[in-house]
Design an enzyme around this catalytic site. Sequence first.
Site, PDB file in Angstrom:
ATOM      1  N   THR A   1       0.797  -1.198  -0.150  1.00 48.98           N
ATOM      2  CA  THR A   1       0.026  -0.016   0.018  1.00 48.98           C
ATOM      3  C   THR A   1       0.700   1.221  -0.036  1.00 48.98           C
ATOM      4  O   THR A   1       0.549   2.204  -0.757  1.00 48.98           O
ATOM      5  CB  THR A   1      -0.931   0.105   1.254  1.00 48.98           C
ATOM      6  OG1 THR A   1      -2.150  -1.295   0.859  1.00 48.98           O
ATOM      7  CG2 THR A   1      -1.707   1.202   1.384  1.00 48.98           C
TER       8      THR A   1
ATOM      9  N   TYR B   1      -7.854  -0.158  -4.822  1.00 48.88           N
ATOM     10  CA  TYR B   1      -6.618   0.516  -5.488  1.00 48.88           C
ATOM     11  C   TYR B   1      -5.536  -0.942  -5.677  1.00 48.88           C
ATOM     12  O   TYR B   1      -6.015  -1.616  -5.456  1.00 48.88           O
ATOM     13  CB  TYR B   1      -5.765   1.376  -4.255  1.00 48.88           C
ATOM     14  CG  TYR B   1      -5.408   0.663  -3.146  1.00 48.88           C
ATOM     15  CD1 TYR B   1      -6.147   0.520  -2.139  1.00 48.88           C
ATOM     16  CD2 TYR B   1      -4.192   0.236  -3.043  1.00 48.88           C
ATOM     17  CE1 TYR B   1      -5.905  -0.475  -1.151  1.00 48.88           C
ATOM     18  CE2 TYR B   1      -3.459  -0.498  -1.901  1.00 48.88           C
ATOM     19  CZ  TYR B   1      -4.443  -0.819  -0.979  1.00 48.88           C
ATOM     20  OH  TYR B   1      -4.267  -1.372   0.128  1.00 48.88           O
TER      21      TYR B   1
ATOM     22  N   THR C   1       1.853  -4.428   4.162  1.00 43.94           N
ATOM     23  CA  THR C   1       1.655  -4.648   5.635  1.00 43.94           C
ATOM     24  C   THR C   1       1.075  -5.888   5.979  1.00 43.94           C
ATOM     25  O   THR C   1       1.207  -6.488   7.110  1.00 43.94           O
ATOM     26  CB  THR C   1       0.715  -3.696   6.381  1.00 43.94           C
ATOM     27  OG1 THR C   1      -0.364  -3.615   5.831  1.00 43.94           O
ATOM     28  CG2 THR C   1       1.266  -2.265   6.201  1.00 43.94           C
ATOM     29  N   ASP C   2       0.574  -6.724   4.857  1.00 44.26           N
ATOM     30  CA  ASP C   2      -0.058  -8.033   5.313  1.00 44.26           C
ATOM     31  C   ASP C   2       0.845  -8.946   5.778  1.00 44.26           C
ATOM     32  O   ASP C   2       0.621  -9.800   6.704  1.00 44.26           O
ATOM     33  CB  ASP C   2      -0.757  -8.502   3.983  1.00 44.26           C
ATOM     34  CG  ASP C   2      -1.891  -7.910   3.592  1.00 44.26           C
ATOM     35  OD1 ASP C   2      -2.406  -7.071   4.222  1.00 44.26           O
ATOM     36  OD2 ASP C   2      -2.566  -8.356   2.603  1.00 44.26           O
TER      37      ASP C   2
ATOM     38  N   LYS D   1       0.411  -7.557  13.003  1.00 40.84           N
ATOM     39  CA  LYS D   1      -0.535  -6.859  12.278  1.00 40.84           C
ATOM     40  C   LYS D   1      -1.879  -7.177  13.039  1.00 40.84           C
ATOM     41  O   LYS D   1      -2.273  -8.424  12.855  1.00 40.84           O
ATOM     42  CB  LYS D   1      -0.561  -7.136  10.746  1.00 40.84           C
ATOM     43  CG  LYS D   1      -1.856  -5.939  10.172  1.00 40.84           C
ATOM     44  CD  LYS D   1      -1.485  -6.228   8.429  1.00 40.84           C
ATOM     45  CE  LYS D   1      -2.768  -5.293   8.178  1.00 40.84           C
ATOM     46  NZ  LYS D   1      -2.767  -5.164   6.533  1.00 40.84           N
TER      47      LYS D   1
ATOM     48  N   GLU E   1      -1.793 -26.959  29.641  1.00 35.11           N
ATOM     49  CA  GLU E   1      -2.880 -27.767  29.323  1.00 35.11           C
ATOM     50  C   GLU E   1      -2.635 -28.996  28.365  1.00 35.11           C
ATOM     51  O   GLU E   1      -3.409 -30.093  28.453  1.00 35.11           O
ATOM     52  CB  GLU E   1      -4.031 -27.263  28.684  1.00 35.11           C
ATOM     53  CG  GLU E   1      -4.727 -26.176  29.784  1.00 35.11           C
ATOM     54  CD  GLU E   1      -5.971 -25.474  28.892  1.00 35.11           C
ATOM     55  OE1 GLU E   1      -7.194 -26.016  28.731  1.00 35.11           O
ATOM     56  OE2 GLU E   1      -5.926 -24.200  28.666  1.00 35.11           O
TER      57      GLU E   1
HETATM   58  N1  GLU Z   1      -2.464  -6.413   0.804  1.00 38.51           N
HETATM   59  C1  GLU Z   1      -1.450  -5.660   0.410  1.00 38.51           C
HETATM   60  C2  GLU Z   1      -0.100  -5.903   0.918  1.00 38.51           C
HETATM   61  O1  GLU Z   1       0.057  -6.475   2.032  1.00 38.51           O
HETATM   62  C3  GLU Z   1      -1.886  -4.086   0.899  1.00 38.51           C
HETATM   63  C4  GLU Z   1      -1.881  -3.872   2.223  1.00 38.51           C
HETATM   64  C5  GLU Z   1      -0.959  -3.102   2.927  1.00 38.51           C
HETATM   65  O2  GLU Z   1       0.100  -2.622   2.337  1.00 38.51           O
HETATM   66  O3  GLU Z   1      -1.357  -2.588   4.144  1.00 38.51           O
HETATM   67  O4  GLU Z   1       0.583  -5.528   0.084  1.00 38.51           O
END
Ligand code: GLU
Length: 328
Positions: free
Chosen positions: A14, A27, A93-94, A166, A284
Amino acid sequence: MTSQRILVLGTGGTIAGAGSERTGSAYRPGGLALGSLVAHLAELGLDAELIAQEIARIGSQDIGFAEWQALHAACTAAMADPAVGGIVITHGTDTAEETGLLLDLTLPTIKPVVLVGAMRPADAVGTDGMRNFANAVKVARDGQAAGRGVMLVMGDAVLAARDARKAATTSIDAFRSYPRGPLARVTPSSLDWFGPPHRIGESARYPFPAELPRVAILTAGAGMDEQPVEALLGIGARGIVLAGMGQGNAPASVIAALARAAASGVPVVRASRVDEGMVDRDVEVGDAALGLIAARALGPAKARVLLMVLIASGITDPVRVQAAFDAG
Ligand code: GLU
C-alpha cells in the site's frame, strides 16, 4: 551518526499503492514506482542520500521465496558496503511481520534494517505512507539504530520485527508489539529510543535457507476432527504450526494426531489463534510427553517462519526447536 546514504529496497504494498478513488478503498498495491516515493521524500529536506532499488512491485500477500532471497542478497551486499549506513524496505503490511522475522533471523545486526509500510495508498486522502517513510529514513540513519535487529516502523512507532504483529485490517494504527512494547517513538523531527541497543554486533543467527520447506498452519476450531492433520502429512508437510484455541489447544483427537506427526519426525509447534499472549509448555497440553513445541510469544505466521528456517538448517529435534522458540 551513521553514513547518510540509505539503501531503499522497494517491494510494493500500500505504501506504493495508487489508483485509489482518493476516499474509496479500491486500489492497486505496488502501483507506484519506488523512485517517485524517494523523490517525494527528497522534497521534505531530510538529510539523507537515498539509493532506490526495486525488488518487486507486488502486494505482500504474493511475496515468497524469490523476493525474500533477493531482499536478503541486497541487504547482505549493503552490510558489506561501507558507503551504506542503513537499509529501508518498503513493504505491504499483510506479511511485513513474516519478512521482518525472516530477515531478523538471517542477517547480522551491524547496520539498521527498517521495514516500513502504509495502511492508505499514496494518493488517498490522509495517506500515512510518506510520514511512515520519512520516519523509517530517520530511524535508518540514526547512530543508535544498529544492534537492535530488524525493525518495523508504522504509525510513529518503531517495533522489533520479532514482536511486531498486524492486528487490524484497515486502521492506521494497525500494528502491535508483543511481548515487548515499541523500541522507540519516531516522527520526521524526533526519535526517542526507550533503551540501548541490545544486540550489538551479532552475526546472523541462521543461514538464509537454500529452499523453504513446506510448513503448514492448521487453525483449530470447535468440533473439528484429526483428518486435516492426516491431510497435511499426506501432502508432505515437513512441519506443522497449530493455530490453536486459547493457549494452543485443540480437540483431543487433533492433539493425538499431532503427537503422532511429531513421533514420525515432523516438528509440531503449538501457537494460538488468539491475538495476544504466551503459549507455554506443559500447561494444558503435555508437550514433553507428546514431543510438541510451544510457540511462546510468536503467533502462527511468525512461528511458521521460524520453523521453516530451523528445518532448513537441519534443526528438527523438539528440544532444539523449543530452545529456538524460547530464545526470544
Ligand atoms: N495487501 C497488500 C499488501 O500487503 C496491501 C496492504 C498493505 O500494504 O497494507 O501489500
